[in-house]
Design a protein around this motif. Structure first.
Motif, PDB file in Angstrom:
ATOM      1  N   GLU A 103      -0.269  -6.639   2.324  1.00 26.52           N
ATOM      2  CA  GLU A 103      -0.776  -5.683   1.338  1.00 26.52           C
ATOM      3  C   GLU A 103      -1.099  -4.335   1.985  1.00 26.52           C
ATOM      4  OE1 GLU A 103      -4.178  -5.343  -2.185  1.00 26.52           O
ATOM      5  OE2 GLU A 103      -3.748  -7.287  -1.258  1.00 26.52           O
ATOM      6  N   ILE A 104      -1.726  -4.352   3.160  1.00 28.54           N
ATOM      7  CA  ILE A 104      -2.036  -3.083   3.821  1.00 28.54           C
ATOM      8  C   ILE A 104      -0.767  -2.456   4.382  1.00 28.54           C
ATOM      9  CG2 ILE A 104      -2.545  -4.059   6.115  1.00 28.54           C
ATOM     10  CD1 ILE A 104      -4.399  -1.140   4.426  1.00 28.54           C
ATOM     11  N   HIS A 105       0.196  -3.281   4.733  1.00 25.02           N
ATOM     12  CA  HIS A 105       1.453  -2.787   5.285  1.00 25.02           C
ATOM     13  C   HIS A 105       2.275  -2.054   4.230  1.00 25.02           C
ATOM     14  CE1 HIS A 105       5.661  -3.231   6.794  1.00 25.02           C
ATOM     15  NE2 HIS A 105       5.091  -2.997   7.954  1.00 25.02           N
ATOM     16  N   ALA A 106       2.237  -2.542   3.004  1.00 22.38           N
ATOM     17  CA  ALA A 106       3.098  -1.987   1.955  1.00 22.38           C
ATOM     18  C   ALA A 106       2.358  -1.112   0.950  1.00 22.38           C
ATOM     19  CB  ALA A 106       3.798  -3.126   1.206  1.00 22.38           C
ATOM     20  N   GLY A 107       1.045  -1.258   0.864  1.00 22.99           N
ATOM     21  CA  GLY A 107       0.308  -0.595  -0.206  1.00 22.99           C
ATOM     22  C   GLY A 107      -0.638   0.491   0.268  1.00 22.99           C
ATOM     23  N   PHE A 108      -1.620   0.779  -0.585  1.00 21.02           N
ATOM     24  CA  PHE A 108      -2.666   1.756  -0.290  1.00 21.02           C
ATOM     25  C   PHE A 108      -2.077   3.129   0.052  1.00 21.02           C
ATOM     26  CE2 PHE A 108      -4.332  -2.470   0.732  1.00 21.02           C
ATOM     27  CZ  PHE A 108      -5.420  -2.508  -0.127  1.00 21.02           C
ATOM     28  N   ARG A 113      -2.048   8.859   2.369  1.00 21.61           N
ATOM     29  CA  ARG A 113      -1.747  10.273   2.126  1.00 21.61           C
ATOM     30  C   ARG A 113      -2.982  11.159   2.211  1.00 21.61           C
ATOM     31  NH1 ARG A 113      -1.246  13.256  -2.664  1.00 21.61           N
ATOM     32  NH2 ARG A 113      -1.342  11.380  -3.953  1.00 21.61           N
ATOM     33  N   LEU A 114      -4.106  10.677   1.668  1.00 24.91           N
ATOM     34  CA  LEU A 114      -5.306  11.506   1.607  1.00 24.91           C
ATOM     35  C   LEU A 114      -6.270  11.260   2.767  1.00 24.91           C
ATOM     36  CD1 LEU A 114      -6.073  11.380  -2.224  1.00 24.91           C
ATOM     37  CD2 LEU A 114      -4.803  13.112  -0.930  1.00 24.91           C
ATOM     38  N   LEU A 115      -6.106  10.131   3.459  1.00 26.73           N
ATOM     39  CA  LEU A 115      -6.969   9.822   4.602  1.00 26.73           C
ATOM     40  C   LEU A 115      -6.113   9.487   5.824  1.00 26.73           C
ATOM     41  CD1 LEU A 115      -9.559   7.425   2.859  1.00 26.73           C
ATOM     42  CD2 LEU A 115      -9.669   9.924   3.044  1.00 26.73           C
ATOM     43  N   PRO A 116      -5.261  10.402   6.262  1.00 24.80           N
ATOM     44  CA  PRO A 116      -4.430  10.107   7.435  1.00 24.80           C
ATOM     45  C   PRO A 116      -5.298   9.888   8.671  1.00 24.80           C
ATOM     46  CG  PRO A 116      -4.377  12.450   6.940  1.00 24.80           C
ATOM     47  CD  PRO A 116      -5.085  11.794   5.795  1.00 24.80           C
ATOM     48  N   GLU A 135      -8.845   2.066  -4.119  1.00 22.14           N
ATOM     49  CA  GLU A 135      -8.162   1.469  -2.969  1.00 22.14           C
ATOM     50  C   GLU A 135      -9.170   1.037  -1.909  1.00 22.14           C
ATOM     51  OE1 GLU A 135      -3.751   3.597  -3.139  1.00 22.14           O
ATOM     52  OE2 GLU A 135      -5.015   3.833  -1.350  1.00 22.14           O
ATOM     53  N   ILE A 136     -10.175   1.858  -1.665  1.00 22.87           N
ATOM     54  CA  ILE A 136     -11.203   1.499  -0.684  1.00 22.87           C
ATOM     55  C   ILE A 136     -11.975   0.267  -1.156  1.00 22.87           C
ATOM     56  CG2 ILE A 136     -13.259   2.277   0.542  1.00 22.87           C
ATOM     57  CD1 ILE A 136     -10.661   3.689   1.368  1.00 22.87           C
ATOM     58  N   ILE A 137     -12.268   0.216  -2.440  1.00 26.30           N
ATOM     59  CA  ILE A 137     -12.955  -0.958  -2.994  1.00 26.30           C
ATOM     60  C   ILE A 137     -12.109  -2.211  -2.794  1.00 26.30           C
ATOM     61  CG2 ILE A 137     -13.692  -2.056  -5.152  1.00 26.30           C
ATOM     62  CD1 ILE A 137     -14.565   0.764  -6.086  1.00 26.30           C
ATOM     63  N   ARG A 138     -10.812  -2.094  -3.017  1.00 23.78           N
ATOM     64  CA  ARG A 138      -9.918  -3.239  -2.827  1.00 23.78           C
ATOM     65  C   ARG A 138      -9.929  -3.709  -1.372  1.00 23.78           C
ATOM     66  NH1 ARG A 138      -8.087  -8.043  -3.815  1.00 23.78           N
ATOM     67  NH2 ARG A 138      -5.948  -8.402  -3.096  1.00 23.78           N
ATOM     68  N   ILE A 139      -9.922  -2.778  -0.435  1.00 28.88           N
ATOM     69  CA  ILE A 139      -9.983  -3.141   0.981  1.00 28.88           C
ATOM     70  C   ILE A 139     -11.286  -3.876   1.285  1.00 28.88           C
ATOM     71  CG2 ILE A 139     -10.215  -2.193   3.320  1.00 28.88           C
ATOM     72  CD1 ILE A 139      -8.225   0.026   2.398  1.00 28.88           C
TER      73      ILE A 139
END
Length: 221
Positions: A103-108, A113-116, A135-139
């Protein structure tokens, strides 16, 4: 395994993908040669096309055989160098670890883009888009689920590929001064104090090359 390993990575300040297999190699004390490509240089793309079949970093060279993509490298190391130790034996935890790593490999995408990744920087975000916050909540949900099931101290109990895959997120949270749920603070602190992470950050802080597209993302706001 009787082979010479060479890991080609990008700048430690910026390359989140490079950190993942590098951390796995370091944690399990697997001997390898580190080769860096300066992603800020004018010929970076040409160098990567020469060094990697995908034209991207990281790539692991096993003698003359390339293994590219961070997750593929981690899986190869687990199978060929670690006798499966980079995943837990318990089936439920292994399934969760592989799922959350994929999920982290393919998503978020917004997080990327906004937190490089920018280890040297400390940035207060001017605002937090709802989609990014989600997205942060999901993590956080993934981390909490893993820790609840495994009992910690690492995501799946013992250190695993999952910790490597989420390590750049922990560093991003520090860069952008984002707080996590209090129950997850010990995990984040533990990862930041990992000897290999401390070494990576020390090198990142010494780098002088700058990727302008990353540095300028919030400089004019």
């Amino acid at each position: 395994m009787d082979a010479n390993l060479r890991l080609v990575i990008g700048n430690k300040n910026y390359s989140s993908w490079s950190l993942r297999p590098w951390l796995l190699l370091k944690h399990f004390a697997i001997e390898f040669v580190e080769q860096s490509v300066n992603l800020a240089s004018a010929d970076a793309q040409l160098q990567m096309q020469t060094l990697s079949p995908s034209g991207q970093v990281p790539v692991l060279w096993v003698d003359d055989m390339p293994v590219w993509d961070s997750l593929a490298i981690c899986e190869w190391l687990n199978e060929c160098c670690l006798d499966g130790k980079a995943w837990p034996e318990r089936a439920r935890l292994k399934a969760l670890g592989r799922s959350m790593s994929a999920e982290i490999h393919a998503g978020f995408q917004l997080t990327r883009r906004l937190l490089p990744m920018n280890c040297r920087a400390r940035i207060t975000l001017p605002d937090m888009p709802t989609a990014l916050a989600n997205e942060i909540i999901r993590i956080e949900q993934l981390w909490q689920e893993a820790l609840d099931i495994s009992g910690g101290p690492w995501l799946l109990g013992s250190f695993s590929i999952a910790d490597c895959m989420y390590a750049p997120i922990v560093l991003r949270l520090q860069t952008y001064e984002l707080e996590v749920d209090e129950h997850l603070v010990p995990y984040c602190q533990q990862l930041r104090q990992h000897d290999a992470i401390r070494s990576w950050l020390a090198d990142a802080y010494q780098e002088v090359d700058v990727i302008e597209s990353v540095e300028q993302l919030y400089s004019e706001r």
